[in-house]
Design a protein around this motif. Structure first.
Motif, PDB file in Angstrom:
ATOM      1  N   MET A   1      40.571  29.968 100.965  1.00  0.00           N
ATOM      2  CA  MET A   1      39.890  28.698 100.714  1.00  0.00           C
ATOM      3  C   MET A   1      40.419  27.635 101.656  1.00  0.00           C
ATOM      4  O   MET A   1      41.561  27.666 102.095  1.00  0.00           O
ATOM      5  N   SER A   2      39.607  26.651 101.920  1.00  0.00           N
ATOM      6  CA  SER A   2      40.031  25.546 102.757  1.00  0.00           C
ATOM      7  C   SER A   2      41.204  24.829 102.124  1.00  0.00           C
ATOM      8  O   SER A   2      41.263  24.617 100.925  1.00  0.00           O
ATOM      9  N   THR A   3      42.201  24.498 102.970  1.00  0.00           N
ATOM     10  CA  THR A   3      43.369  23.755 102.478  1.00  0.00           C
ATOM     11  C   THR A   3      43.126  22.259 102.487  1.00  0.00           C
ATOM     12  O   THR A   3      43.979  21.497 102.036  1.00  0.00           O
ATOM     13  N   LEU A   4      41.993  21.823 103.006  1.00  0.00           N
ATOM     14  CA  LEU A   4      41.679  20.404 103.050  1.00  0.00           C
ATOM     15  C   LEU A   4      41.443  19.877 101.646  1.00  0.00           C
ATOM     16  O   LEU A   4      40.656  20.426 100.886  1.00  0.00           O
ATOM     17  N   ALA A   5      42.143  18.823 101.293  1.00  0.00           N
ATOM     18  CA  ALA A   5      42.023  18.273  99.947  1.00  0.00           C
ATOM     19  C   ALA A   5      40.737  17.480  99.809  1.00  0.00           C
ATOM     20  O   ALA A   5      40.319  16.782 100.724  1.00  0.00           O
ATOM     21  N   ASN A   6      40.104  17.621  98.651  1.00  0.00           N
ATOM     22  CA  ASN A   6      38.959  16.796  98.314  1.00  0.00           C
ATOM     23  C   ASN A   6      39.452  15.666  97.424  1.00  0.00           C
ATOM     24  O   ASN A   6      40.155  15.900  96.443  1.00  0.00           O
ATOM     25  N   LYS A   7      39.092  14.445  97.779  1.00  0.00           N
ATOM     26  CA  LYS A   7      39.626  13.278  97.078  1.00  0.00           C
ATOM     27  C   LYS A   7      39.091  13.133  95.658  1.00  0.00           C
ATOM     28  O   LYS A   7      39.622  12.344  94.873  1.00  0.00           O
ATOM     29  N   PHE A   8      38.038  13.879  95.326  1.00  0.00           N
ATOM     30  CA  PHE A   8      37.408  13.696  94.023  1.00  0.00           C
ATOM     31  C   PHE A   8      37.362  14.960  93.169  1.00  0.00           C
ATOM     32  O   PHE A   8      37.110  14.862  91.968  1.00  0.00           O
ATOM     33  N   LEU A   9      37.584  16.120  93.760  1.00  0.00           N
ATOM     34  CA  LEU A   9      37.496  17.367  93.012  1.00  0.00           C
ATOM     35  C   LEU A   9      38.884  17.896  92.686  1.00  0.00           C
ATOM     36  O   LEU A   9      39.725  18.022  93.570  1.00  0.00           O
ATOM     37  N   PRO A  10      39.143  18.221  91.423  1.00  0.00           N
ATOM     38  CA  PRO A  10      40.448  18.761  91.046  1.00  0.00           C
ATOM     39  C   PRO A  10      40.563  20.229  91.434  1.00  0.00           C
ATOM     40  O   PRO A  10      39.571  20.908  91.693  1.00  0.00           O
ATOM     41  N   ASN A  11      41.782  20.715  91.455  1.00  0.00           N
ATOM     42  CA  ASN A  11      42.034  22.143  91.674  1.00  0.00           C
ATOM     43  C   ASN A  11      42.137  22.852  90.329  1.00  0.00           C
ATOM     44  O   ASN A  11      42.614  22.270  89.359  1.00  0.00           O
ATOM     45  N   PRO A  12      41.727  24.119  90.238  1.00  0.00           N
ATOM     46  CA  PRO A  12      41.089  24.891  91.312  1.00  0.00           C
ATOM     47  C   PRO A  12      39.661  24.407  91.544  1.00  0.00           C
ATOM     48  O   PRO A  12      38.941  24.070  90.607  1.00  0.00           O
ATOM     49  N   LYS A  13      39.258  24.353  92.799  1.00  0.00           N
ATOM     50  CA  LYS A  13      37.934  23.854  93.138  1.00  0.00           C
ATOM     51  C   LYS A  13      36.860  24.824  92.648  1.00  0.00           C
ATOM     52  O   LYS A  13      36.957  26.030  92.856  1.00  0.00           O
ATOM     53  N   THR A  14      35.855  24.255  92.004  1.00  0.00           N
ATOM     54  CA  THR A  14      34.802  25.066  91.410  1.00  0.00           C
ATOM     55  C   THR A  14      33.437  24.593  91.871  1.00  0.00           C
ATOM     56  O   THR A  14      33.134  23.393  91.834  1.00  0.00           O
ATOM     57  N   ILE A  15      32.628  25.530  92.324  1.00  0.00           N
ATOM     58  CA  ILE A  15      31.238  25.255  92.670  1.00  0.00           C
ATOM     59  C   ILE A  15      30.370  25.617  91.474  1.00  0.00           C
ATOM     60  O   ILE A  15      30.511  26.696  90.895  1.00  0.00           O
ATOM     61  N   ALA A  16      29.492  24.730  91.095  1.00  0.00           N
ATOM     62  CA  ALA A  16      28.509  25.016  90.060  1.00  0.00           C
ATOM     63  C   ALA A  16      27.150  25.161  90.732  1.00  0.00           C
ATOM     64  O   ALA A  16      26.579  24.183  91.207  1.00  0.00           O
ATOM     65  N   ILE A  17      26.653  26.369  90.808  1.00  0.00           N
ATOM     66  CA  ILE A  17      25.352  26.603  91.427  1.00  0.00           C
ATOM     67  C   ILE A  17      24.256  26.293  90.418  1.00  0.00           C
ATOM     68  O   ILE A  17      24.236  26.843  89.314  1.00  0.00           O
ATOM     69  N   VAL A  18      23.376  25.383  90.810  1.00  0.00           N
ATOM     70  CA  VAL A  18      22.246  24.994  89.967  1.00  0.00           C
ATOM     71  C   VAL A  18      20.984  25.553  90.617  1.00  0.00           C
ATOM     72  O   VAL A  18      20.461  24.992  91.569  1.00  0.00           O
ATOM     73  N   GLY A  19      20.524  26.679  90.111  1.00  0.00           N
ATOM     74  CA  GLY A  19      19.335  27.309  90.668  1.00  0.00           C
ATOM     75  C   GLY A  19      18.080  26.680  90.114  1.00  0.00           C
ATOM     76  O   GLY A  19      17.867  26.670  88.902  1.00  0.00           O
ATOM     77  N   CYS A  20      17.257  26.131  90.985  1.00  0.00           N
ATOM     78  CA  CYS A  20      16.036  25.417  90.561  1.00  0.00           C
ATOM     79  C   CYS A  20      14.814  25.990  91.254  1.00  0.00           C
ATOM     80  O   CYS A  20      14.327  25.415  92.235  1.00  0.00           O
ATOM     81  N   PRO A  21      14.293  27.100  90.770  1.00  0.00           N
ATOM     82  CA  PRO A  21      13.073  27.677  91.362  1.00  0.00           C
ATOM     83  C   PRO A  21      11.844  26.879  90.945  1.00  0.00           C
ATOM     84  O   PRO A  21      11.056  27.300  90.102  1.00  0.00           O
ATOM     85  N   PHE A  22      11.675  25.722  91.562  1.00  0.00           N
ATOM     86  CA  PHE A  22      10.644  24.778  91.149  1.00  0.00           C
ATOM     87  C   PHE A  22       9.811  24.356  92.346  1.00  0.00           C
ATOM     88  O   PHE A  22      10.345  24.070  93.418  1.00  0.00           O
ATOM     89  N   SER A  23       8.490  24.291  92.149  1.00  0.00           N
ATOM     90  CA  SER A  23       7.599  23.933  93.252  1.00  0.00           C
ATOM     91  C   SER A  23       6.573  22.881  92.854  1.00  0.00           C
ATOM     92  O   SER A  23       5.606  22.661  93.576  1.00  0.00           O
ATOM     93  N   GLY A  24       6.773  22.225  91.713  1.00  0.00           N
ATOM     94  CA  GLY A  24       5.758  21.323  91.191  1.00  0.00           C
ATOM     95  C   GLY A  24       5.549  20.051  91.973  1.00  0.00           C
ATOM     96  O   GLY A  24       4.555  19.353  91.763  1.00  0.00           O
ATOM     97  N   GLY A  25       6.462  19.718  92.898  1.00  0.00           N
ATOM     98  CA  GLY A  25       6.316  18.497  93.668  1.00  0.00           C
ATOM     99  C   GLY A  25       5.426  18.625  94.878  1.00  0.00           C
ATOM    100  O   GLY A  25       5.221  17.659  95.612  1.00  0.00           O
ATOM    101  N   GLN A  26       4.890  19.847  95.102  1.00  0.00           N
ATOM    102  CA  GLN A  26       4.023  20.090  96.251  1.00  0.00           C
ATOM    103  C   GLN A  26       3.166  21.315  95.946  1.00  0.00           C
ATOM    104  O   GLN A  26       3.416  22.035  94.987  1.00  0.00           O
ATOM    105  N   PRO A  27       2.142  21.594  96.765  1.00  0.00           N
ATOM    106  CA  PRO A  27       1.178  22.639  96.413  1.00  0.00           C
ATOM    107  C   PRO A  27       1.448  24.027  96.983  1.00  0.00           C
ATOM    108  O   PRO A  27       0.718  24.959  96.672  1.00  0.00           O
TER     109      PRO A  27
END
Length: 374
Positions: A1-27
């Protein structure tokens, strides 16, 4: 993992994947398939392999409201559906942000940004937005020619134009000085007027060509985050990339960002240590890049950027179809959350082979290349 510190995210760094299979804003059909294919191609596993904790509990489903029971408001299409979905996404993204996780939203069309950015601003009200896109997406009801909300999310976030009860949950807390565009090249006349009247900073492809992507990103950060001390929400629409790089988009416009320019934006924002949310708005897995393609306002020729391949290259890229598209998008996610040199190998072969769409007829880019061209 990157050793670069994030000023706002605590350790251990966690990604939350938000899957949005959505197409209603266009045709366009197929836009809702992008997130599913990205995950199936191995995105979660790859992020885990490079040291991130990954929170992914499946794709969000949006069957509660159907477009058939959602009449237009004037020219505005699917307003209740889009509002419902975006409010749901705002709650999910905001919840992850409050828990100290990095929400990575996989779209879906760019109307979803009404929700993702609202969720970010709920937890980080001082956050700035870097919007990477071929389009400004700032039309209002008064300026839109299509009524498709994927061309309007920024106006909702800024509180511009006519207000709708269906979107009363949207708090227009984003300020014009807190958003900056990179990569614009297909902007409607009404949008140009809105940008000028609100003094919103925008770097078009002209500036990218003139100054180089390094200087443009620096100037963009200087505008919205001069002291490098406030959170950053990066909203990246894949159509910012040239269609020769990412052909599977519903709104292709030639003369876009190169593969490496797209990576550089993500890498540099990661290096700030300020990234708190990332949107990756994936277009259709089934669309190609024809010579003429609908823009937000209608059909127009796709112009070429000097030095970029034209029609022949576009045709060759159609052979790559979605697997290459998934590879490019995966690397954009990866570069936004990881910068260490030893982990910067492009994983085109891995993603292509993992994809059920891989035919074996297309050679993956070699991972040792710093600049991967199709």
């Amino acid at each position: 993992m990157s050793t670069l510190a994030n000023k706002f995210l605590p350790n251990p760094k966690t990604i939350a994947i938000v899957g949005c299979p959505f197409s209603g804003g266009q045709p366009k059909l197929g836009v809702d398939k992008g997130p599913i294919h990205l995950v199936e191609a191995g995105l979660v596993e790859q992020l885990q392999e490079i040291g991130w904790k990954v929170n992914f509990d499946g794709h969000h489903q949006f069957e509660d409201i159907q477009a058939a029971s959602d009449p237009s408001i004037g020219i505005l299409k699917n307003p209740r559906l889009v509002s419902y979905v975006c409010e749901s996404v705002a709650n999910v993204v905001g919840g992850h942000a409050k828990n100290g996780q990095l929400p990575v939203t996989l779209g879906g069309d760019h109307s979803l940004a009404i929700g993702t950015i609202s969720g970010t601003l709920e937890s980080y009200p001082e956050a700035c937005v870097i919007w990477v896109d071929a389009h400004a997406d700032i039309n209002t009801l008064e300026t839109t020619g299509s009524g498709n909300i994927h061309g309007m999310p920024v106006s909702f976030l800024l509180g511009l134009g006519e207000k709708f009860p269906e979107f009363s949950w949207v708090r227009p807390v984003l300020k014009p000085e807190r958003i900056v565009y990179i990569g614009l090249r297909d902007v409607d006349a009404g949008e140009k007027r809105i940008l000028k009247e609100n003094r919103i900073k925008a770097f078009s492809m002209h500036e990218v060509d003139k100054y180089g992507i390094g200087k443009v990103v620096e100037m963009a950060l200087d505008h919205v985050n001069p002291n490098r001390d406030v959170p950053i929400h990066l909203s990246f629409d894949v159509d910012a990339l040239d269609p020769s790089v990412a052909p599977s988009t519903g709104t292709p416009v030639r003369g876009g960002l190169t593969f490496r320019e797209g990576h550089y934006i993500c890498e540099t924002i990661h290096e700030t240590g300020l990234l708190v949310a990332l949107d990756l708005m994936v277009r259709s897995a089934f669309l190609q890049s024809p010579l003429y393609s609908p823009s937000h306002t209608g059909s127009q020729p796709i112009s070429s950027r000097p030095g970029e391949c034209s029609t022949d290259c576009s045709i060759s890229n159609r052979l790559l179809n979605y697997p290459y598209h998934a590879t490019a998008l995966y690397n954009l996610v990866k570069d936004a959350v990881l910068r260490d040199a030893e982990h910067k190998l492009y994983i085109a072969t891995t993603i292509l082979q993992a994809s059920s769409l891989y035919s074996g007829n297309v050679k993956a880019p070699k991972s040792k290349n710093k600049r991967v061209e199709p």
